[in-house]
Design a protein around this motif. Structure first.
Motif, short mmCIF file in Angstrom:
data_model
loop_
_atom_site.label_atom_id
_atom_site.label_comp_id
_atom_site.label_asym_id
_atom_site.label_seq_id
_atom_site.Cartn_x
_atom_site.Cartn_y
_atom_site.Cartn_z
N ASP A 256 0.83 -1.21 0.00
CA ASP A 256 0.00 0.00 0.00
C ASP A 256 0.86 1.26 0.00
OD1 ASP A 256 -2.31 -1.43 -0.08
OD2 ASP A 256 -2.78 -1.23 2.07
N ALA A 257 1.95 1.25 0.78
CA ALA A 257 2.82 2.43 0.86
C ALA A 257 3.92 2.37 -0.19
CB ALA A 257 3.41 2.54 2.25
N HIS B 7 1.08 9.01 10.21
CA HIS B 7 0.67 7.67 10.66
C HIS B 7 0.01 7.73 12.03
CE1 HIS B 7 2.32 5.79 7.19
NE2 HIS B 7 3.51 6.32 7.40
N LYS B 124 -1.13 5.12 -3.78
CA LYS B 124 -0.23 5.54 -2.70
C LYS B 124 -0.13 7.07 -2.71
CE LYS B 124 4.10 6.53 -2.81
NZ LYS B 124 5.53 6.54 -3.07
N ASP B 131 5.08 8.26 3.15
CA ASP B 131 4.31 7.44 2.20
C ASP B 131 3.15 6.80 2.94
OD1 ASP B 131 6.00 8.04 0.15
OD2 ASP B 131 7.28 6.27 0.47
N ILE B 132 1.96 6.90 2.35
CA ILE B 132 0.80 6.32 3.02
C ILE B 132 -0.16 5.75 1.98
CG2 ILE B 132 -0.35 8.60 3.14
CD1 ILE B 132 -1.52 7.55 5.84
N GLY B 133 -0.77 4.60 2.33
CA GLY B 133 -1.72 3.97 1.42
C GLY B 133 -3.01 4.76 1.36
N GLN B 136 -5.64 4.03 4.02
CA GLN B 136 -5.37 4.59 5.35
C GLN B 136 -5.80 6.06 5.42
OE1 GLN B 136 -1.56 2.52 4.93
NE2 GLN B 136 -1.40 2.71 7.14
#
Lengths: 409, 284
Positions: A256-257, B7, B124, B131-133, B136
């Motif tokens: 995902d990242a 995060h 992404k 970096d973050i999905g 999320q």
């Protein structure tokens, strides 16, 4: 340790074969109760289901050829879950209630270690096919008389795993792909904490740079901070050591990242044949150490994989192969000993030398499976596009080349 | 630093969605609903069932999952909690029993492996170097929106006024003609829906397995103790504090220590401020 003269073994095998051919066996088979093999494993997991089904496959093959010592084989299953208390209950059920002649099973080392005193007390041969702790077989040497019933066939112990992983890092990732900087992350468990210094020593001795080594709580479900740290550490490869539920979550969050660091290592759930599908394909390029994949590792590998798939409509993980091999190795020992009596079987099993699905089986003086060229080896297997599995290392077993994550190309 | 900010916000958002419903039920009905962790788990599993196994479109599957869990929450209040409401111990036991039964049913039905709950977003994003999905990020946005809607519901609607009245004085509320049984049922359903929403959003990237309910419950419990039992703002504040504290510890110390953070926070709260951060004020 007494050695059975070679001619006696031959004579025993010959006598058993003759007995079967001359028709004496069916008469005994009807009159005598079956030989019972107990399976103690975590039935809720694929690891456990495959242990049960691999053993069943071997039992059916032996029965189809007339059974063992003229008797049929039968199987009894006990669910040991991943809980030591339930593991002890499973052993008690198999030995005290079911009075089995041998036990095959094991996955979680903590459970197996808790079971050992009960196995020794029951004087029943126990073949562990899934738990990797060296402490299990160390007991055999510490007190042979009490613990001679303990064997390991299937998984290699974690010291052999460490050796295999160091070779994958130094000879393949560094030697062939030129990677130099490594991050090591693993579950916060005793065997991992023991393994990390071994890996670090092995890697630095060959000039690699371990830029980060960290463990995480086994209950961790959020790997974002850890993955960001790996990314910021400058590592070119993330070596993982995972045995329980974290593999799926780690793969998803890594994908995902789009973490620009490929990963792989000892990843027990990553060996599951449905792992790729289970994480929605997000494990693409992840590498998991394995013992069995579709490749001619021995004359038994492909016939076993085909038979398992035809029978159960799925691929097996290593415990399926381990249980299949364990039952055949035990049956071979029983045939050579011409008895199911534990002491006689133990003596015969100690001298086992036969092809198994993962290579060739020989045991050391702690009743542990020997690793090395020509024997059983750890294979480093990469998940590639479409869920295809490719063996990267060792070189002699290689079936394809390393693929980078698509966001790093 | 941006990594911690981004995060930490996502972790806090999931914690807030989990804890707010738990504290809402306590604030209104004065009961500890230990089935709350099961609602979080069921949200994720229902989505998996509807979207992956039955093939419904994801948005519809998610809505159906939240509705089904809310319905179960209502049923739990009606048939398990209501007959025992006079005894807080009995309520705790019966709701814990529900959680354990739900775990076992899922274990037997789906096995103990992690299941793959489909995600709404796959892209992404990079926010200031972190970096973050996409899923999320969407979870963070959803949590903010859900909490805003909850606030409006309680402050601006007639149903919300009834909830407020009950939280302040159940007897007086009953004298005013507020149907307390019906309101309790709605509150448990609402709280179940919020937990299910957390499961729907976080299920795709956190662990969705039959073992997810108990850790979620203990986390919600810890947050509510730190925030003050029954206080919605307290819970949100505590969720943010714990979410950021855990993320910072993971970054600056080690991921091995994150689980210790909430336990230490509970211990400190109970020693230094037993009522929690906002526990001395009225329920809302």
């Amino acid at each position: 340790m007494t050695h059975i003269p070679h001619f006696t073994r031959r004579a025993a095998v010959l006598a058993a074969a003759l007995g079967a051919t001359l028709g004496a066996a069916p008469a005994r088979a009807q009159g005598e109760p079956p030989i019972r093999i107990g399976i103690s494993t975590a039935v809720q997991l694929q690891i456990g289901r495959d242990t049960r089904d691999g053993a069943q496959l071997a039992i059916d093959e032996i029965n189809a050829k007339g059974g063992l010592l003229g008797r049929k084989l039968a199987m009894v299953v006990a669910d040991e879950t991943e809980d030591p208390e339930k593991g002890i209950s499973a052993i008690k059920k198999l030995t005290a209630d079911e009075k089995v002649d041998a036990i095959v099973g094991g996955y979680t080392s903590g459970v197996v270690l808790a079971q050992l005193p009960h196995i020794a007390a029951a004087r029943t041969v126990y073949i562990n096919v899934g738990a990797a702790s060296p402490a299990i077989n160390a007991k055999v040497k510490q007190n042979y008389e009490a613990n001679k019933y303990i064997f390991r066939i299937g998984t290699l112990n974690s010291l052999h795993l460490a050796g295999g992983l160091v070779s994958y890092m130094t000879d393949y990732l560094h030697g062939e792909l030129g990677m130099k900087k490594f991050a090591i992350v693993g579950e916060s468990a005793k065997w991992v904490q023991d393994l990390i210094p071994v890996l670090k020593r092995g890697a630095t001795a060959k000039g690699l740079d371990v830029v980060m080594a960290e463990t995480f709580d086994t209950g961790t479900t959020n790997f974002s901070p850890l993955l960001s740290k790996v990314k910021n550490s400058g590592a070119e490869y993330m070596v993982v050591i995972l045995s329980h539920a974290s593999s799926d979550v780690l793969a998803k969050q890594w994908y995902d990242a789009r973490i620009p660091v490929p990963y792989g290592g000892i990843d027990v759930k990553g060996q599951d044949t449905d792992f790729f599908e289970r994480v929605g394909g997000k494990a693409v390029t992840a590498v998991a150490g394995n013992y069995i994949v579709r490749a001619p590792l021995s004359p038994r590998t492909l016939p076993f994989l085909d038979a398992f798939k035809a029978r159960y409509k799925r691929e097996t993980v290593y415990t399926g192969a381990g249980a299949y091999d364990a039952v055949h190795a035990w049956a071979d020992a029983v045939a050579r000993a011409n008895s199911v009596q534990a002491d006689a079987v133990i003596k015969a099993l100690e001298k086992v030398d036969m092809p198994i699905t993962t290579g060739r089986l020989q045991l050391d003086d702690t009743h542990d499976v020997k690793a090395g060229p020509g024997l059983v080896n750890m294979l480093w297997v990469q998940w590639q596009e479409g869920g295809k599995r490719v063996i990267l290392w060792p070189r002699e077993a290689r079936t394809g080349d390393f693929a980078k994550p698509q966001w790093m190309q | 630093m941006t990594d911690i900010l981004v995060h930490g916000a996502v972790t806090s958002a999931i914690y807030a969605m989990l804890a707010v419903g738990f504290t809402l039920v306590f604030g209104v009905a004065r009961i500890l609903n230990l089935a709350h962790g099961a609602f979080y788990m069921l949200g994720a599993y229902f989505t998996y069932l509807f979207a992956t196994l039955l093939g419904l479109p994801l948005a519809l599957a998610a809505l159906a999952a939240i509705a089904a869990t809310a319905g179960l929450g209502w049923a739990v209040e009606r048939w398990l909690i209501r007959p025992q409401r006079d005894s807080s111990m009995a309520v705790m036991m019966v709701t814990m029993a529900f959680l354990l039964v739900a775990e076992q049913v899922l274990l037997v039905t789906f096995g103990s492996e992690v299941v793959n709950v489909p995600a709404f977003a796959d892209a992404k994003f990079s926010l200031g170097g972190a970096d973050i999905g996409g899923q999320q990020l969407l979870t963070l946005a959803t949590a903010v929106a859900a909490l805003a809607v909850l606030w409006l519901l309680i402050q601006r609607t007639r149903a919300g006024a009834a909830i407020l009245a009950l939280s302040q004085d159940p007897l007086a509320a009953q004298y005013m003609g507020i149907p307390i049984d019906r309101v309790y049922g709605r509150v448990v359903a609402l709280s179940a829906a919020l937990a299910a929403l957390a499961g729907v959003m976080a299920g795709p990237f956190l662990s969705t397995s039959p073992h997810m309910a108990m850790p979620a419950l203990t986390k919600a419990f810890a947050i509510v103790i730190v925030g003050g039992l029954g206080s919605l703002p307290g819970s949100i504040l505590a969720a943010i504090l714990l979410g950021y504290a855990e993320t910072a510890v993971a970054y600056l110390v080690s991921s091995s220590w994150t689980e210790v953070v909430s336990l230490a926070a509970v211990l400190l709260t109970l020693l230094l401020r037993p009522a929690g951060l906002r526990g001395k004020r009225a329920a809302f």
